[in-house]
Structure formats: structure tokens, C-alpha cells
Design an enzyme around this catalytic site. Structure first.
Site, PDB file in Angstrom:
ATOM      1  N   LYS A  28     -10.167 133.903 -33.902  1.00  0.00           N
ATOM      2  CA  LYS A  28      -9.785 133.678 -32.507  1.00  0.00           C
ATOM      3  C   LYS A  28      -8.417 133.018 -32.446  1.00  0.00           C
ATOM      4  CE  LYS A  28     -10.160 130.623 -29.316  1.00  0.00           C
ATOM      5  NZ  LYS A  28      -8.858 130.921 -28.677  1.00  0.00           N
ATOM      6  N   GLY A  58      -6.039 122.726 -35.138  1.00  0.00           N
ATOM      7  CA  GLY A  58      -5.730 122.455 -33.736  1.00  0.00           C
ATOM      8  C   GLY A  58      -5.778 120.965 -33.462  1.00  0.00           C
ATOM      9  N   SER A  59      -6.108 120.615 -32.233  1.00  0.00           N
ATOM     10  CA  SER A  59      -6.016 119.216 -31.817  1.00  0.00           C
ATOM     11  C   SER A  59      -7.232 118.404 -32.284  1.00  0.00           C
ATOM     12  CB  SER A  59      -5.904 119.139 -30.296  1.00  0.00           C
ATOM     13  OG  SER A  59      -7.081 119.656 -29.708  1.00  0.00           O
ATOM     14  N   GLU A  77      -8.230 120.921 -39.568  1.00  0.00           N
ATOM     15  CA  GLU A  77      -6.835 120.499 -39.792  1.00  0.00           C
ATOM     16  C   GLU A  77      -6.281 120.131 -38.428  1.00  0.00           C
ATOM     17  OE1 GLU A  77      -5.170 120.116 -42.540  1.00  0.00           O
ATOM     18  OE2 GLU A  77      -6.360 121.186 -44.045  1.00  0.00           O
ATOM     19  N   LEU A  78      -6.105 118.829 -38.183  1.00  0.00           N
ATOM     20  CA  LEU A  78      -5.876 118.357 -36.811  1.00  0.00           C
ATOM     21  C   LEU A  78      -4.474 117.781 -36.626  1.00  0.00           C
ATOM     22  CD1 LEU A  78      -9.435 116.783 -36.454  1.00  0.00           C
ATOM     23  CD2 LEU A  78      -8.730 119.151 -36.064  1.00  0.00           C
ATOM     24  N   CYS A 114       2.783 120.010 -36.481  1.00  0.00           N
ATOM     25  CA  CYS A 114       1.797 118.952 -36.738  1.00  0.00           C
ATOM     26  C   CYS A 114       2.386 117.814 -37.577  1.00  0.00           C
ATOM     27  CB  CYS A 114       0.547 119.528 -37.398  1.00  0.00           C
ATOM     28  SG  CYS A 114       0.899 120.473 -38.882  1.00  0.00           S
TER      29      CYS A 114
HETATM   30  P1  NAD Z   1      -6.057 123.115 -29.355  1.00  0.00           P
HETATM   31  O1  NAD Z   1      -7.008 122.243 -30.082  1.00  0.00           O
HETATM   32  O2  NAD Z   1      -5.895 122.950 -27.897  1.00  0.00           O
HETATM   33  O3  NAD Z   1      -6.475 124.658 -29.553  1.00  0.00           O
HETATM   34  C1  NAD Z   1      -6.618 125.216 -30.843  1.00  0.00           C
HETATM   35  C2  NAD Z   1      -7.563 126.402 -30.763  1.00  0.00           C
HETATM   36  O4  NAD Z   1      -8.871 125.950 -30.407  1.00  0.00           O
HETATM   37  C3  NAD Z   1      -7.178 127.448 -29.711  1.00  0.00           C
HETATM   38  O5  NAD Z   1      -7.433 128.722 -30.253  1.00  0.00           O
HETATM   39  C4  NAD Z   1      -8.129 127.135 -28.557  1.00  0.00           C
HETATM   40  O6  NAD Z   1      -8.416 128.225 -27.743  1.00  0.00           O
HETATM   41  C5  NAD Z   1      -9.384 126.703 -29.308  1.00  0.00           C
HETATM   42  N1  NAD Z   1     -10.293 125.833 -28.558  1.00  0.00           N
HETATM   43  C6  NAD Z   1      -9.998 125.025 -27.509  1.00  0.00           C
HETATM   44  N2  NAD Z   1     -11.108 124.332 -27.125  1.00  0.00           N
HETATM   45  C7  NAD Z   1     -12.112 124.718 -27.964  1.00  0.00           C
HETATM   46  C8  NAD Z   1     -13.482 124.352 -28.113  1.00  0.00           C
HETATM   47  N3  NAD Z   1     -14.037 123.452 -27.322  1.00  0.00           N
HETATM   48  N4  NAD Z   1     -14.213 124.918 -29.108  1.00  0.00           N
HETATM   49  C9  NAD Z   1     -13.652 125.810 -29.950  1.00  0.00           C
HETATM   50  N5  NAD Z   1     -12.354 126.209 -29.857  1.00  0.00           N
HETATM   51  C10 NAD Z   1     -11.589 125.669 -28.878  1.00  0.00           C
HETATM   52  O7  NAD Z   1      -4.659 122.971 -30.127  1.00  0.00           O
HETATM   53  P2  NAD Z   1      -3.264 123.677 -29.807  1.00  0.00           P
HETATM   54  O8  NAD Z   1      -2.680 123.058 -28.581  1.00  0.00           O
HETATM   55  O9  NAD Z   1      -3.417 125.153 -29.871  1.00  0.00           O
HETATM   56  O10 NAD Z   1      -2.396 123.264 -31.101  1.00  0.00           O
HETATM   57  C11 NAD Z   1      -1.732 122.049 -31.219  1.00  0.00           C
HETATM   58  C12 NAD Z   1      -2.503 121.075 -32.080  1.00  0.00           C
HETATM   59  O11 NAD Z   1      -2.751 121.638 -33.367  1.00  0.00           O
HETATM   60  C13 NAD Z   1      -1.733 119.798 -32.336  1.00  0.00           C
HETATM   61  O12 NAD Z   1      -2.590 118.690 -32.242  1.00  0.00           O
HETATM   62  C14 NAD Z   1      -1.254 119.971 -33.780  1.00  0.00           C
HETATM   63  O13 NAD Z   1      -0.953 118.763 -34.442  1.00  0.00           O
HETATM   64  C15 NAD Z   1      -2.394 120.707 -34.390  1.00  0.00           C
HETATM   65  N6  NAD Z   1      -2.011 121.411 -35.631  1.00  0.00           N
HETATM   66  C16 NAD Z   1      -2.443 120.906 -36.838  1.00  0.00           C
HETATM   67  C17 NAD Z   1      -2.069 121.526 -38.037  1.00  0.00           C
HETATM   68  C18 NAD Z   1      -2.507 120.992 -39.391  1.00  0.00           C
HETATM   69  O14 NAD Z   1      -2.273 121.660 -40.384  1.00  0.00           O
HETATM   70  N7  NAD Z   1      -3.126 119.829 -39.471  1.00  0.00           N
HETATM   71  C19 NAD Z   1      -1.247 122.667 -37.977  1.00  0.00           C
HETATM   72  C20 NAD Z   1      -0.841 123.152 -36.736  1.00  0.00           C
HETATM   73  C21 NAD Z   1      -1.231 122.515 -35.562  1.00  0.00           C
END
Ligand code: NAD
Length: 452
Positions: free
Chosen positions: A156, A206-207, A228-229, A262
Site C-alpha cells: 500500500k 511512516g510516522s 521504521e518511524l 526521516c
Molecule cells: P504516515 O504515518 O502518515 O503514513 C505512512 C503510511 O501509513 C501511508 O501509506 C498511510 O496511508 C498509512 N496509514 C496511515 N494511517 C494508517 C493506519 N492507521 N493504519 C495503517 N496504515 C496507515 O507517514 P507519512 O506522512 O507518509 O511519512 C512521513 C513519516 O515517515 C515521518 O514521520 C518520517 O520520519 C517517517 N519516515 C521514516 C523512515 C525511516 O526509515 N525510519 C523513512 C521515511 C519516512
């Protein structure tokens, strides 16, 4: 059928659309992947890697097309998109696959008349949920090892970059047997449905907040999770640092991809002795950066969305209202663009001092000693990356060893040499990207013992 439309954050123009997967269809998509998985698993590890390696030539042919799509869909400057597109294929892909094969080969141990073999078997179906900031690299970090290990994958992509996600999957699907890699399009509703489905594992980047929710949801059936957050990465500048080099690094690492990385440098702790020189050099570099459409050669493109832009501008304004001083930028933001900003006098109490910004802002705090710098740097629930700049590398490395981050760079960025993991500590998540340990996360370890 509902569709998800992508807009160019620089111009507002439509880039394209994809069909949204109804949330109640996500389990059926997982079922389809599960039906395809046994045939894929029957191939040997080396055969699967050879199939995936064939995608390299296709990625190489599409570098320009993919780079332009990334810039149009999420705004990063074309030269950054081109670098990201370049890394998907070429010798890098073969090397990555060789590393995966090496990590997943069975290992034998013998003692006392017994011989045990450790197998790294596929888990079944892996759900991969990815962010938008590296819209093709992030999927590859999770989808590739999951597939090579013999799993089927339901992927996804972020709702901000569905076209990039689809383009990535399309290439792999040109070489993979049908059904092994499925794509689900949508936002949190579809992400939740994937986590609630009967996949064996969720690989998530993601976050932090979403990561926590995924962990809670996954606990019901003890699904494997890799999280990985986010981060709030510190940089420490010591008194013997090459100040110009440190400032160049800070400008690059705070402003590239419009700060939407990130491991962006978000907090900079500079010892008083070199603080004036450092601030001056960083201010000059930030002020010289051009802001504009990433397609037209700008150094810094737009933020991915208005929501992200508003979050960053609010953090800047609130910091200034509570005592931070603007050295560069700080105002003049228009549409989705944020002017590269350098703030000084930032404290841990300000929101910008503790909450992930994910925007083009470098926050400088002057400190009286190395101990004070280390204390501030570690004063965060996050622990992704950290960097230390200092002339005496040994001393700087010792300071680095006192930091709580998972990855520390000395006079350079945090990424390790090939073979090392990408790893966060504390609330930056757990699990690894890449490396032997990272690849093995996509498998079930089994031990078979018999007489030798
Ligand atoms: P996000 O968490 O908003 O979304 C990430 C993904 O999760 C998207 O595909 C989204 O649709 C999905 N999602 C949202 N809510 C969900 C839920 N409740 N259940 C399951 N899936 C859900 O993050 P973003 O805004 O897309 O990306 C930015 C974040 O990602 C920042 O915090 C950044 O630091 C982090 N990030 C971390 C790394 C790493 O390697 N640690 C790398 C890249 C980005």
C-alpha cells in the site's frame, strides 16, 4: 469506482489518478496474493533473486520517466528524484539481491553427533505500507527483501504518491509471476484494513503515531511488525570542527527534499566557541538557496501538501513568538513553498525543539559544553540518526557513542556502508532496513536437527 487523484504540489495541476481499493476488498486482495505464493516459494532462493534482478534493466530504462513522476507527484527537485530512480536498478539491485541471498541461505551447525540446520523460510503474505517522502526507494527497501525471501506482498503506497507506488510495482510485475505482488490504493482506511487482514507481517515505514497504532492492531494475532518511524535528529558541532564543512552538511541535511527526510538534521547543538562562525556560514548557505518548482532546477521544491506546509509554518511562527530568532528565511512562504529557515535560540520547550518538523528548518541551540550538547541531543523520545562534527575524529566518535540514536555519523551523514542496517532506537521504531538482520525479518527461522 472511487479514484484517488494526485496533484503536483508545485503547480496544483492534476498528475493522474488511480482506482481506490474499497477497504472491504483488501482481504480479497490478500487472498489473491496467498494463492500465488506457493508457486513463487517453490522456486529456489537463487531463482527468485534472478527473476527480480531482471527488473534492473527496466528500472534503468525508466530512470527519467520515474524521476519526473516523483518530482511532479511530491515535489522534490529533479536531481534528487533522478538519484532515487537511479538506485532502483543498475548494479545496486544485483548487489542488494546477492546480499539477501547470502543472508537467507540455510546454515548448519554441528556438535556432539548432531547436526542442526537453520532455515529462513518465507512467512506467507507480507503487507508493506510506505510513506511518500522517498516514494520509490521506501517501497524497494521492504518489498524487495520480502519477495526474495519467498513471500507474496500486498503493497500500500502512500495516498500522496499512489502513481509512484504503482509505477514501482508495475516494473516488478513485468518480471514476477502473476499475483505475487498486489497493490492496494487508499489512505488510512485501507492501511487499517491491511493490518486487520490475515497477512503474516506488516512492514511499515511512516510516522510514530501510525506505527504505534499498527503495533496495537497487530498484537491481536501476534503479526510480525517492522516499524521504521520518525525522528528529531540532532547534530553536535564541537569546538575543533571544520565549521564550513559542518555548515555545508547542515544546509544539505536540513533542506534536501525540503526537509522531508526521516534523518533530516532538525536540532543543532553548537558549542559557544564556534557558534558565531557556524551560524554565519549556515545563514549564508540557506539564504542562497533557490525555492521553486523542482522541475525547473530549484534547490528546494514545495512541501508535499498544504497540511504539511501549515504544520511547518506554524512551528516556525510559534518558535519565533516564544523567543527564537530568525537568521534566514522565516517568512515569505507562498502556496506549498516554505523558505529555507535557520532559527537560533531554540529551546527544548518549544514545539519545534521536540516535535518532528519534517520541513526545511535548521534549529540552532548554543551550548556551553560537550556534556550539555549530549544531554540535549538525547532529550527526545526519538532515536533515529545523529551526527557529530569535530576535528579530532576519535574524540568526535566518543561523543557519538554517548548518543542514543540508532545510527550516528561522524563528520558525515548517518548511513552506514553496504551491509550495515538502517536502524532506529527508542520511539523511532524497531526492526531494520537492509543488512543481514533486516532481510531475515521477512522470514520464519526454523531449526531442523538430526544425527550427523
Ligand atoms: P504516515 O504515518 O502518515 O503514513 C505512512 C503510511 O501509513 C501511508 O501509506 C498511510 O496511508 C498509512 N496509514 C496511515 N494511517 C494508517 C493506519 N492507521 N493504519 C495503517 N496504515 C496507515 O507517514 P507519512 O506522512 O507518509 O511519512 C512521513 C513519516 O515517515 C515521518 O514521520 C518520517 O520520519 C517517517 N519516515 C521514516 C523512515 C525511516 O526509515 N525510519 C523513512 C521515511 C519516512
Amino acid at each position: 469506482m472511487d479514484t484517488l487523484e494526485s496533484f503536483d504540489p508545485a503547480t496544483g495541476a492534476s498528475v493522474g489518478r488511480v482506482p481506490v481499493t474499497p477497504a472491504d476488498q483488501v482481504q480479497a486482495t490478500v487472498d489473491a496474493a496467498r494463492r500465488a505464493q506457493p508457486g513463487w516459494t517453490r522456486l529456489t532462493l537463487d531463482e527468485r533473486a534472478d527473476v527480480l534482478a531482471r527488473a534492473g534493466a527496466i528500472f534503468d530504462d525508466r530512470i527519467e520517466e520515474h524521476a519526473r513522476l516523483m518530482t511532479r507527484e511530491m515535489g522534490k527537485p529533479l536531481k534528487e528524484s533522478t538519484a532515487e530512480a537511479h538506485r532502483l536498478g543498475g548494479p545496486g539491485l544485483r548487489r542488494e539481491l546477492d546480499e539477501i541471498v547470502e543472508a537467507l541461505r540455510p546454515e548448519a551447525l554441528e556438535e556432539g553427533g548432531a547436526r542442526s540446520t537453520i532455515h529462513h523460510d518465507p512467512l506467507g503474505v507480507v503487507g508493506a505500507i510506505t510513506p511518500w517522502n522517498f516514494p520509490m526507494a521506501m517501497p524497494s527497501w521492504m518489498v524487495l527483501p520480502a519477495l526474495a525471501a519467498g513471500n507474496a506482498v500486498v503493497f500500500k503506497p502512500s495516498e500522496e504518491t499512489p502513481l509512484c507506488g504503482q509505477a514501482y510495482a508495475d516494473v516488478l510485475n513485468e518480471v514476477l509471476p502473476e499475483g505475487v505482488l498486489q497493490v492496494v490504493h487508499g489512505a488510512d482506511e485501507q492501511g487499517r484494513a491491511l493490518v486487520a487482514s490475515d497477512v503474516e507481517m506488516i512492514a511499515f515505514t511512516g510516522s510514530r503515531e501510525v506505527g504505534k497504532e499498527i503495533m496495537r492492531q497487530a498484537s491481536g494475532t501476534l503479526k510480525r511488525v517492522v516499524l521504521e518511524l520518525g525522528g528529531k535528529d540532532p547534530m553536535i558541532v564541537l569546538d575543533d570542527a571544520d565549521v564550513d564543512k559542518a555548515a555545508r552538511f547542515a544546509a544539505m541535511n536540513s533542506f534536501r527534499n525540503c526537509g522531508q527526510v526521516c534523518v533530516s538534521t532538525e536540532r543543532i547543538f553548537v558549542v559557544e566557541e564556534v557558534a558565531d562562525a557556524f551560524e554565519e556560514a549556515l545563514t549564508q548557505l540557506a539564504s542562497a538557496m533557490s525555492v521553486g518548482n523542482g522541475m525547473e532546477g530549484a534547490d528546494v521544491g514545495p512541501m508535499v501538501s498544504r497540511r504539511q506546509r501549515d504544520h511547518v509554518v506554524e512551528q516556525i511562527e510559534s518558535a519565533v513568538a516564544t523567543g527564537a530568532k530568525v537568521l534566514a528565511g522565516g517568512s515569505g512562504h507562498r502556496d506549498n513553498f516554505v523558505t529555507p529557515t535557520v532559527l537560533t535560540g531554540v529551546t527544548d520547550e518549544m514545539e519545534i525543539g521536540s516535535v518532528e518538523t519534517f520541513g526545511p528548518v535548521a534549529c540552532v541551540t548554543r551550548v556551553a559544553s560537550v556534556d550539555e550538547a549530549v544531554e540535549h541531543a538525547n532529550d527526545t523520545p526519538f532515536g533515529l540518526g545523529a551526527v557529530v562534527f569535530g576535528g579530532d575524529e576519535e574524540r568526535a566518535a566518543q561523543v557519538g557513542r554517548r548518543l542514543s540514536a540508532g545510527m550516528v555519523g561522524i563528520n558525515r551523514s548517518v548511513g552506514g556502508v553496504p551491509g550495515t542496517p538502517w536502524v532506529g532506537a527508542r520511539e523511532s521504531g524497531f526492526g531494520f532496513h537492509k543488512s543481514r538482520d533486516g532481510h531475515r525479518q521477512f522470514t520464519q527461522t526454523r531449526v531442523l536437527t538430526r544425527s550427523s
